[in-house]
Design a protein around this motif. Structure first.
Motif, PDB file in Angstrom:
ATOM      1  N   HIS A  76       2.156   1.904  -3.540  1.00  0.00           N
ATOM      2  CA  HIS A  76       1.161   2.369  -4.502  1.00  0.00           C
ATOM      3  C   HIS A  76       0.555   3.724  -4.144  1.00  0.00           C
ATOM      4  O   HIS A  76      -0.163   4.312  -4.960  1.00  0.00           O
ATOM      5  CB  HIS A  76       0.066   1.326  -4.691  1.00  0.00           C
ATOM      6  N   THR A  77       0.831   4.216  -2.932  1.00  0.00           N
ATOM      7  CA  THR A  77       0.304   5.520  -2.530  1.00  0.00           C
ATOM      8  C   THR A  77       1.425   6.519  -2.255  1.00  0.00           C
ATOM      9  O   THR A  77       1.155   7.607  -1.750  1.00  0.00           O
ATOM     10  CB  THR A  77      -0.585   5.384  -1.279  1.00  0.00           C
ATOM     11  N   CYS A 121      -6.112   0.720  -5.025  1.00  0.00           N
ATOM     12  CA  CYS A 121      -5.588   2.086  -4.932  1.00  0.00           C
ATOM     13  C   CYS A 121      -6.016   2.920  -6.148  1.00  0.00           C
ATOM     14  O   CYS A 121      -6.388   4.089  -5.999  1.00  0.00           O
ATOM     15  CB  CYS A 121      -4.064   2.068  -4.802  1.00  0.00           C
ATOM     16  N   LEU A 179      -3.454   2.800   6.570  1.00  0.00           N
ATOM     17  CA  LEU A 179      -2.742   1.723   5.879  1.00  0.00           C
ATOM     18  C   LEU A 179      -2.755   0.442   6.709  1.00  0.00           C
ATOM     19  O   LEU A 179      -2.886  -0.658   6.167  1.00  0.00           O
ATOM     20  CB  LEU A 179      -1.315   2.152   5.558  1.00  0.00           C
ATOM     21  N   TRP A 220       0.894  10.059  -3.581  1.00  0.00           N
ATOM     22  CA  TRP A 220      -0.361  10.723  -3.246  1.00  0.00           C
ATOM     23  C   TRP A 220      -0.101  11.920  -2.337  1.00  0.00           C
ATOM     24  O   TRP A 220       0.732  11.867  -1.437  1.00  0.00           O
ATOM     25  CB  TRP A 220      -1.311   9.764  -2.541  1.00  0.00           C
ATOM     26  N   ILE A 268      -4.130  -5.022  -4.715  1.00  0.00           N
ATOM     27  CA  ILE A 268      -3.919  -3.795  -3.955  1.00  0.00           C
ATOM     28  C   ILE A 268      -3.720  -2.614  -4.905  1.00  0.00           C
ATOM     29  O   ILE A 268      -4.252  -1.522  -4.682  1.00  0.00           O
ATOM     30  CB  ILE A 268      -2.739  -3.958  -2.979  1.00  0.00           C
ATOM     31  N   LYS A 269      -2.984  -2.832  -5.983  1.00  0.00           N
ATOM     32  CA  LYS A 269      -2.786  -1.767  -6.972  1.00  0.00           C
ATOM     33  C   LYS A 269      -4.130  -1.338  -7.558  1.00  0.00           C
ATOM     34  O   LYS A 269      -4.409  -0.143  -7.708  1.00  0.00           O
ATOM     35  CB  LYS A 269      -1.853  -2.242  -8.079  1.00  0.00           C
ATOM     36  N   LYS A 295      -0.481  12.134   1.823  1.00  0.00           N
ATOM     37  CA  LYS A 295      -0.251  10.694   2.001  1.00  0.00           C
ATOM     38  C   LYS A 295      -1.296  10.126   2.962  1.00  0.00           C
ATOM     39  O   LYS A 295      -1.701  10.802   3.902  1.00  0.00           O
ATOM     40  CB  LYS A 295       1.147  10.464   2.566  1.00  0.00           C
ATOM     41  N   ALA A 341      -9.650   3.794  -5.753  1.00  0.00           N
ATOM     42  CA  ALA A 341      -9.808   4.831  -4.726  1.00  0.00           C
ATOM     43  C   ALA A 341      -9.465   6.204  -5.298  1.00  0.00           C
ATOM     44  O   ALA A 341     -10.164   7.192  -5.027  1.00  0.00           O
ATOM     45  CB  ALA A 341      -8.923   4.519  -3.524  1.00  0.00           C
ATOM     46  N   PHE A 375       0.833  -1.203   0.000  1.00  0.00           N
ATOM     47  CA  PHE A 375       0.000   0.000   0.000  1.00  0.00           C
ATOM     48  C   PHE A 375       0.869   1.256   0.000  1.00  0.00           C
ATOM     49  O   PHE A 375       0.571   2.229  -0.689  1.00  0.00           O
ATOM     50  CB  PHE A 375      -0.937   0.023   1.218  1.00  0.00           C
TER      51      PHE A 375
END
Length: 107
Positions: free
Chosen positions: A53-54, A85, A66, A57, A81-82, A60, A88, A50
């Motif tokens: 992949h974030t 994300c 997380l 962002w 998970i990718k 964060k 989202a 996670f």
């Protein structure tokens, strides 16, 4: 693999996340020289995935979020998970800029 002539340095790699759904003939001796099994990530590994992949962002996601996501995503692999994300991010984009989906105008 039957009928393939020896071509020297040729390597064939097969991958699946559903070995129970593959043709049993693939598991006969002589089809593959090696079989590697990669288990699904544990909670700590899911949290690290996670984070990867974030990482770009802004802002964060908080560490507590997380942790919660890693706890709830038992059975998820990196690709899952990718995808979560990415979905989202798209949901946030739709919520923040609804006019993107309500207009044909290029913004």
């Amino acid at each position: 693999m039957d009928g393939i002539d020896n071509r020297g340095e040729t390597v064939v790699i097969g991958a699946t996340n559903r070995p129970d759904s593959t043709d049993p003939a693939l598991w006969r001796p002589g089809c593959f020289d090696r079989e590697l099994l990669f288990n699904l990530p544990n909670k700590e590994a899911r949290k690290e995935i996670f984070k990867i992949h974030t990482r770009d962002w802004i802002p964060k996601p908080p560490d507590m979020l997380l942790d919660e996501l890693a706890e709830k995503c038992i059975g998820y692999c990196n690709a899952d998970i990718k995808s979560l994300c990415a979905e989202a991010a798209l949901c946030t984009l739709r919520r923040r800029y609804p006019q993107i989906y309500a207009s044909r105008e290029k913004l």
